[in-house]
Design a protein around this motif. Structure first.
Motif, mmCIF file in Angstrom:
data_model
loop_
_atom_site.group_PDB
_atom_site.id
_atom_site.type_symbol
_atom_site.label_atom_id
_atom_site.label_comp_id
_atom_site.label_asym_id
_atom_site.label_seq_id
_atom_site.Cartn_x
_atom_site.Cartn_y
_atom_site.Cartn_z
ATOM 1 N N ALA A 78 0.505 -1.181 0.052
ATOM 2 C CA ALA A 78 0.619 -0.311 -0.020
ATOM 3 C C ALA A 78 0.094 1.222 -0.118
ATOM 4 N N VAL A 79 1.860 0.742 0.698
ATOM 5 C CA VAL A 79 2.990 2.706 0.484
ATOM 6 C C VAL A 79 3.268 2.701 -0.625
ATOM 7 N N MET A 80 4.335 1.769 -1.217
ATOM 8 C CA MET A 80 5.172 1.854 -2.336
ATOM 9 C C MET A 80 4.274 1.698 -3.095
ATOM 10 N N ARG A 81 3.075 1.569 -3.382
ATOM 11 C CA ARG A 81 1.543 1.031 -4.967
ATOM 12 C C ARG A 81 2.848 0.602 -5.419
ATOM 13 N N ASN A 82 2.906 -0.841 -5.278
ATOM 14 C CA ASN A 82 3.921 -1.851 -5.949
ATOM 15 C C ASN A 82 3.274 -3.321 -5.295
ATOM 16 N N PRO A 83 2.567 -4.178 -5.221
ATOM 17 C CA PRO A 83 2.625 -5.739 -6.034
ATOM 18 C C PRO A 83 3.510 -6.637 -5.580
ATOM 19 N N LEU A 84 4.741 -6.295 -5.444
ATOM 20 C CA LEU A 84 5.193 -7.040 -5.214
ATOM 21 C C LEU A 84 6.862 -6.671 -3.867
ATOM 22 N N ALA A 85 6.165 -5.629 -3.248
ATOM 23 C CA ALA A 85 6.974 -5.287 -1.935
ATOM 24 C C ALA A 85 6.011 -6.362 -0.828
ATOM 25 N N VAL A 253 6.110 -14.796 2.419
ATOM 26 C CA VAL A 253 4.657 -14.700 3.090
ATOM 27 C C VAL A 253 4.094 -13.486 2.882
ATOM 28 N N GLY A 254 5.012 -12.285 2.880
ATOM 29 C CA GLY A 254 3.766 -11.174 2.842
ATOM 30 C C GLY A 254 3.982 -10.754 1.228
ATOM 31 N N LEU A 255 4.026 -11.363 0.174
ATOM 32 C CA LEU A 255 3.858 -11.221 -1.076
ATOM 33 C C LEU A 255 2.233 -12.276 -0.989
ATOM 34 N N LEU A 256 2.635 -13.903 -1.017
ATOM 35 C CA LEU A 256 1.453 -14.159 -1.345
ATOM 36 C C LEU A 256 0.075 -13.763 -0.646
ATOM 37 N N VAL A 257 -0.207 -13.729 0.511
ATOM 38 C CA VAL A 257 -1.067 -13.578 1.400
ATOM 39 C C VAL A 257 -1.929 -12.276 0.722
ATOM 40 N N PRO A 258 -0.883 -11.753 0.790
ATOM 41 C CA PRO A 258 -2.142 -10.401 0.145
ATOM 42 C C PRO A 258 -3.089 -10.132 -1.210
ATOM 43 N N HIS A 259 -2.201 -11.275 -2.333
ATOM 44 C CA HIS A 259 -2.274 -11.424 -3.775
ATOM 45 C C HIS A 259 -4.055 -12.155 -3.710
ATOM 46 N N ILE A 260 -3.535 -13.055 -2.461
ATOM 47 C CA ILE A 260 -4.983 -13.820 -2.735
ATOM 48 C C ILE A 260 -5.473 -13.825 -1.410
ATOM 49 N N ALA A 261 -5.606 -12.720 -0.534
ATOM 50 C CA ALA A 261 -7.359 -11.871 0.824
ATOM 51 C C ALA A 261 -7.701 -10.708 -0.705
ATOM 52 N N ARG A 262 -6.670 -10.626 -1.821
ATOM 53 C CA ARG A 262 -7.182 -9.151 -2.124
ATOM 54 C C ARG A 262 -8.284 -9.878 -3.709
ATOM 55 N N GLY A 310 6.800 -19.685 -2.778
ATOM 56 C CA GLY A 310 6.796 -18.671 -3.775
ATOM 57 C C GLY A 310 7.282 -18.065 -4.574
ATOM 58 N N GLY A 311 8.169 -19.246 -5.162
ATOM 59 C CA GLY A 311 9.241 -19.137 -6.213
ATOM 60 C C GLY A 311 8.012 -19.030 -7.942
ATOM 61 N N PRO A 312 8.172 -20.382 -7.691
ATOM 62 C CA PRO A 312 6.619 -20.423 -8.326
ATOM 63 C C PRO A 312 5.096 -19.152 -7.750
ATOM 64 N N PHE A 313 4.683 -18.827 -7.776
ATOM 65 C CA PHE A 313 3.765 -17.961 -7.459
ATOM 66 C C PHE A 313 4.718 -16.425 -8.205
ATOM 67 N N LEU A 314 5.178 -16.107 -7.590
ATOM 68 C CA LEU A 314 6.363 -14.942 -8.198
ATOM 69 C C LEU A 314 6.132 -15.196 -10.300
ATOM 70 N N ILE A 315 7.458 -16.593 -10.317
ATOM 71 C CA ILE A 315 6.452 -16.483 -11.670
ATOM 72 C C ILE A 315 5.352 -16.086 -12.319
ATOM 73 N N PHE A 316 4.303 -16.428 -11.361
ATOM 74 C CA PHE A 316 2.368 -16.784 -12.084
ATOM 75 C C PHE A 316 2.804 -15.063 -11.994
ATOM 76 N N LEU A 317 3.265 -14.130 -11.132
ATOM 77 C CA LEU A 317 2.496 -13.045 -11.498
ATOM 78 C C LEU A 317 2.795 -11.634 -12.465
ATOM 79 N N MET A 318 4.357 -12.627 -12.688
ATOM 80 C CA MET A 318 5.061 -12.214 -13.859
ATOM 81 C C MET A 318 4.492 -12.381 -15.547
ATOM 82 N N ARG A 319 4.589 -13.975 -15.010
ATOM 83 C CA ARG A 319 3.720 -13.884 -15.873
ATOM 84 C C ARG A 319 2.522 -13.222 -16.652
ATOM 85 N N LYS A 320 1.583 -13.713 -15.550
ATOM 86 C CA LYS A 320 -0.056 -13.375 -15.642
ATOM 87 C C LYS A 320 0.535 -11.470 -16.073
#
Length: 329
Positions: A78-85, A253-262, A310-320
């Protein structure tokens, strides 16, 4: 709160209760829930005493650490307006770990203040990422590259000190975090700081909603944008740094959970914060329980399980491409 959102809260609470029951009875010392409850009242059962002294602190720390890291990532995004934080990805956790090693090795008389110095290390790493990303308007790709670089520097520095730290302290001297052999004193330390951080995050969650507006628009409503960003960032750093000081570095943990929660409960942070607390606690407890029960002769740290997820999840976000175009303003 809509019916759909309430149902998702109900589901995660039920899953959390089921996982707690699983975590209590599963492991090298196996006991049924009925036997455990009976033994609590009758006493005299050594197996139950061992579970209470060794397994319970581990379970509680997993819950607290998962909640803290999830909300930390949510606030940073939220602070950095960046979903990769995420504190474990952009170096905040690594900075906290390095400063804790420095205190253990060079200033052991200040060990009581270890959480404070871990917080300072996390804040320094966050500041460096912020400064180097600011000129690019927090471009997501540049942001993650800078964060990985900062993380690599502090991780390398920590590795350089880890062998010496291992000789003089029981503190986890590796950047592979483990929840094994935690004590009730660790629970007490983590509980105090995490409770303060989570309460502050929930109370100030409405600020995160305002940060989603254009800066000019937010200031037009009389909102002190910069002050709010700094305070929320400090809360995020506190949660991540204290967790790192007690547990070690746990990424994603802080990358995966907020994305799923949203995806499940929407973008209102007043709902996202409590949901992320529950979901994060559930995720890390599942990861830790799987790690200690998957093989009978060995244990896989929760941090390794999270890397595998988390590694595959990050790749998934980048591909999507979910994060492209999400630039800070």
């Amino acid at each position: 709160m809509t019916i759909k959102q309430k149902s998702y809260f109900g589901i995660v609470i039920l899953l959390l209760i089921a996982t707690l029951l699983w975590a209590v009875q599963a492991g090298s010392l196996s006991i049924s829930i009925s036997e455990f409850i009976k033994g609590l009242f009758t006493g005299g059962n050594e197996t139950i005493d061992v579970i209470i002294d060794l397994r319970f602190p581990r379970i509680i720390i997993a819950l607290l650490a998962g909640a803290a890291l999830s909300v930390s990532g949510l606030l940073l995004q939220a602070v950095m307006r960046n979903p990769l934080a995420d504190a474990g990805v952009i170096g905040i956790s690594a900075g906290a770990k390095f400063f804790s090693f420095v205190i253990i090795l060079f200033l052991p008389e200040l060990y009581f203040w270890l959480p404070l110095f871990s917080f300072i290390g996390g804040a320094l790493a966050c500041l460096l990422v912020f400064l180097f990303s600011y000129r690019s308007d927090f471009n997501p790709l540049r942001f993650i590259i800078i964060g990985i670089a900062i993380n690599a520097v502090f991780t390398g520095l920590s590795d350089a000190l880890s062998s010496q730290v291992a000789l003089i302290s029981s503190q986890t001297a590796s950047n592979t975090a483990s929840l094994a052999m935690k004590k009730w004193s660790d629970v007490e330390t983590l509980l105090i700081y995490v409770a303060i951080g989570l309460i502050c995050a929930w109370v100030l969650s409405k600020w995160c909603n305002v940060l989603g507006l254009e800066n000019k628009m937010a200031r037009g409503f009389g909102v002190p944008v910069n002050r709010n960003r700094i305070l929320l960032a400090l809360i995020a750093v506190l949660l991540a740094s204290i967790t790192t000081a007690v547990v070690g570095v746990i990424a994603f943990v802080g990358l995966l959970v907020p994305h799923i929660a949203r995806k499940l409960v929407g973008g209102n942070y007043q709902i996202l914060v409590p949901y992320s607390i529950l979901f994060g606690a559930l995720l890390l407890l599942v990861a830790d329980t799987i790690g200690r029960t998957l093989f009978t002769q060995m244990e896989i740290p929760a941090s390794v399980i999270m890397l595998i997820i988390g590694g595959p999840f990050l790749i998934f976000l980048m591909r999507k491409g979910d994060f492209y175009g999400s630039k800070g303003r």
